[in-house]
Write a protein that holds these residues in place. Structure first.
Motif, PDB file in Angstrom:
ATOM      1  N   ASP A 103      30.247 -60.329 110.911  1.00  0.00           N
ATOM      2  CA  ASP A 103      30.662 -60.957 109.786  1.00  0.00           C
ATOM      3  C   ASP A 103      32.053 -61.451 109.993  1.00  0.00           C
ATOM      4  OD1 ASP A 103      31.765 -61.360 107.214  1.00  0.00           O
ATOM      5  OD2 ASP A 103      31.244 -59.019 106.401  1.00  0.00           O
ATOM      6  N   GLU A 147      25.675 -65.058 104.053  1.00  0.00           N
ATOM      7  CA  GLU A 147      26.439 -63.742 103.941  1.00  0.00           C
ATOM      8  C   GLU A 147      25.237 -62.895 103.045  1.00  0.00           C
ATOM      9  OE1 GLU A 147      30.261 -64.557 102.980  1.00  0.00           O
ATOM     10  OE2 GLU A 147      30.682 -64.843 104.994  1.00  0.00           O
ATOM     11  N   ASP A 169      28.742 -60.881  96.244  1.00  0.00           N
ATOM     12  CA  ASP A 169      29.413 -60.702  97.525  1.00  0.00           C
ATOM     13  C   ASP A 169      30.738 -61.097  96.919  1.00  0.00           C
ATOM     14  OD1 ASP A 169      30.719 -60.458  99.851  1.00  0.00           O
ATOM     15  OD2 ASP A 169      29.204 -61.590 101.141  1.00  0.00           O
TER      16      ASP A 169
END
Ligand code: ADP
Ligand code: MG
Length: 591
Positions: free
Chosen positions: A7, A146, A169
């Motif tokens: 990430d 993501e 997110d």
């Protein structure tokens, strides 16, 4: 050789890998999982990456770069140690540190990395991310959004049931909303909406403005503050601003576990202070909540869905730890969101699951991930009379499920034109000049009056973000271009194209669905009156579902039609049986 998921965040970066049937986080030699995405330069010593660099944001703001992911894909440059750096180079430095930490942790070389990117990253931003990985010594062919990673993590925890999810997110610099449908072994992103400039940083910025006003510091240093004024710190010295910003972030985070947080700053012999609490923070965040609500409407509209159809809202990203955000979402949606452990680790864990899939690990081999194209891809065509330039003709619209393919015919606009230029663009704007130019194909056409010569243009966009454009003229001549940063041979290209065509057979044309359709038609032909009308309705429902573009609806429509046909057929059997029985009975002697 290991495969890891990374990430690569605006604020923090971290990695995970697949082990013992689950994704696990990778920590550095000090046991830290989060690596601040910050790069600094120290005179005479060189470069620092991570928390050491983050510390220097306050003392050496001019030799430290942070939040550069926000500028990925742009020409922005950062100056450090007498040299300039692009966001891509700075990202490479972060990735390199992650790779080294992972190699130390796993005691083996990293073969490949799956890197996550915001759903709204365009081609340039994605290809810069891949380049950064290459500079960092990582092979990174596969980028995943993501929110897709988050949905994957959710599925590992909550099982494989059919569900509609909304992934929220909320990180340091970005907010991404994704509407996700999970069914069978597939996770499909139906729609995405995002804001590249809405994150925890903005909360800190607003909190800073509030503190300057509340504590009197703003007035003391001669800053006029009206309302919430973002950028209010512009006139503070960089060092003072960084201090206030840090104070603001700490107070915000402290509210996760305590009712109020005191903000205190000593300058010379004077103390400036204010007490932050949830009520105040809720007020401070209001302008951001308004923008969030807009994004919700946007993603629901694109997904052609409603709040009531969302089974779960999943909270992801460090800023999702904020109680005020949870409160706002609960009020907005009328139900509690789902929190998957530590919200800032979820994306990395999802990428770790993906690393497992990539290695074809037994336990998760069947899990597929379907993604969407986050922007529109198309070609420039001549506008109508009076149009000030060429306009965009969308070929693959944003939010199309990947892989996606479309073929269309175009004609010449000038008499006896010799060739056609097919210019390829990415973007949502009406005029092509306002979109991102990706490439061009020129093909000869037979000279005919305007509108008489034609070409066919085929766009195919795959799950790895490779765009393949082919142009075929009526003479059979062919030109093609592959827009990606992978070099493919002619042979690979041909195979690739064939595969795409197979995958893209629309549901209604797939053999099993064709069979259902033929059976429905047969029933229709055999029936009359009310029954016939009923069957016509059934055919309508089936074809509507098939053409919905939603895998779940396609599956439901096929199941419904098949069950219904079976019932009809068994009823007919029953009817015949009854008749036959009756005849038999009539002949049977009474006992
Ligand atoms: P990114 O995806 O942008 O790298 P993260 O998901 O790591 O970001 O989130 C970073 C953001 O989360 C920062 O703005 C940070 O201030 C915020 N954050 C981290 N912990 C907390 C907390 N306990 N409460 C509120 N915000 C937090
Ligand atoms: Mg993030």
């Amino acid at each position: 050789m290991a495969v890891i998921g990374i990430d690569l965040g605006t604020t923090n970066s971290l990695a995970a890998y697949w082990k013992d049937g689950k994704a696990q986080l990778i920590s550095d030699e000090n046991g830290n999982v989060l690596l601040p995405s910050v790069v600094g330069y120290v005179e005479g010593e060189g470069y620092l990456v991570g928390s050491q660099a983050k510390e220097r944001l306050i003392t050496h703001p001019n030799d430290t770069a942070a939040s550069f992911k926000r500028f990925m894909g742009t020409a922005k440059e950062y100056e450090m140690g007498g040299r300039t750096y692009t966001p891509m180079e700075l990202s490479a430095m972060v990735l390199e540190r992650i790779r080294r930490n992972a190699e130390y942790f796993l005691k083996e070389e990293i073969e490949e990395a799956i890197i996550t990117v915001p759903a709204y990253f365009n081609d340039k931003q994605r290809s810069d991310t891949k380049k950064a990985a290459r500079i960092a010594g990582l092979k990174a062919e596969r980028l995943i959004n993501e929110p897709s990673a988050a949905a994957l993590a959710y599925r590992m925890q909550y099982g494989q049931e059919d569900k509609s999810l909304l992934v929220f997110d909320f990180g340091g610099g970005t907010l991404d909303l994704s509407y996700v449908e999970c069914f069978d072994n597939v996770i499909e992103i139906i729609a995405v909406a995002g804001d590249n400039h809405l994150g925890g940083d903005d909360i800190d910025c607003l909190t800073e403005a509030w503190f300057l006003r509340e504590s009197g510091l703003g007035e003391a240093v001669g800053i006029k503050l009206s309302g919430g004024g973002a950028g209010a710190g512009q006139q503070l010295s960089p060092e003072l601003e960084a201090r206030v910003r840090k104070l603001s972030e700490e107070a915000k985070c402290a509210l996760e576990s305590q009712a109020e947080a005191e903000m205190k700053l000593e300058i010379g012999n004077k103390v400036y202070s204010a007490v932050l609490n949830e009520e105040i923070l809720f007020e401070i965040c209001m302008p951001l909540f308004i923008r969030m609500k807009e994004l919700f409407l946007h993603v629901l509209e694109d997904a052609d869905s409603r709040v009531s159809e969302i089974d779960d809202l999943i909270m992801v990203g460090g800023s999702s730890r904020l109680k005020v955000v949870r409160r706002f979402l609960t009020e907005l949606l009328g139900k509690e969101p789902v929190v998957l452990g530590e919200t800032d680790k979820v994306v990395a864990l999802g990428a770790g699951v993906y690393a497992g899939i990539r290695q074809r690990k037994e336990e998760i081999r069947d899990m597929l991930l379907t993604d969407v194209c986050p922007f529109t891809l198309g070609i420039g065509v001549a506008g109508r009379v009076n149009a000030a330039g060429n306009i965009l003709c969308p070929m693959i619209e944003r939010n199309s499920t990947l892989p996606a393919s479309r073929r269309d015919r175009f004609v010449t606009t000038h008499d006896y034109q010799k060739a056609i230029d097919v210019k390829i663009y990415q973007g949502e704007e009406y005029y092509v000049d306002n979109n991102v130019f990706l490439g061009k194909l020129t093909i000869d056409v037979p000279q005919k009056p305007a509108g008489m010569a034609w070409i066919e243009v085929q766009f195919t966009y795959d799950i790895n973000g490779i765009l393949h454009v082919a142009v075929i003229s009526e003479t059979g001549e062919r030109r093609q271009i592959l827009l990606s940063n992978q070099a493919l041979s002619e042979e690979e290209l041909a195979r690739y194209e064939k595969e795409m065509e197979k995958v893209m057979l629309p549901p209604i044309q797939q053999p099993e669905n064709q069979e259902i359709l033929q059976r429905l038609f047969a029933c229709y032909e055999n029936a009359t009156g009310e029954k016939r009308e009923y069957i016509a309705g059934m055919i309508g429902r089936f074809t509507y579902g098939m053409n919905s573009g939603r895998k779940r609806q396609v599956k439901d429509a096929a199941a419904e039609a098949a069950a219904w046909l079976e019932m009809l057929e068994s009823q007919r059997d029953m009817w015949e049986e009854m008749l036959f029985d009756g005849e038999l009975k009539a002949e049977k002697p009474e006992l």
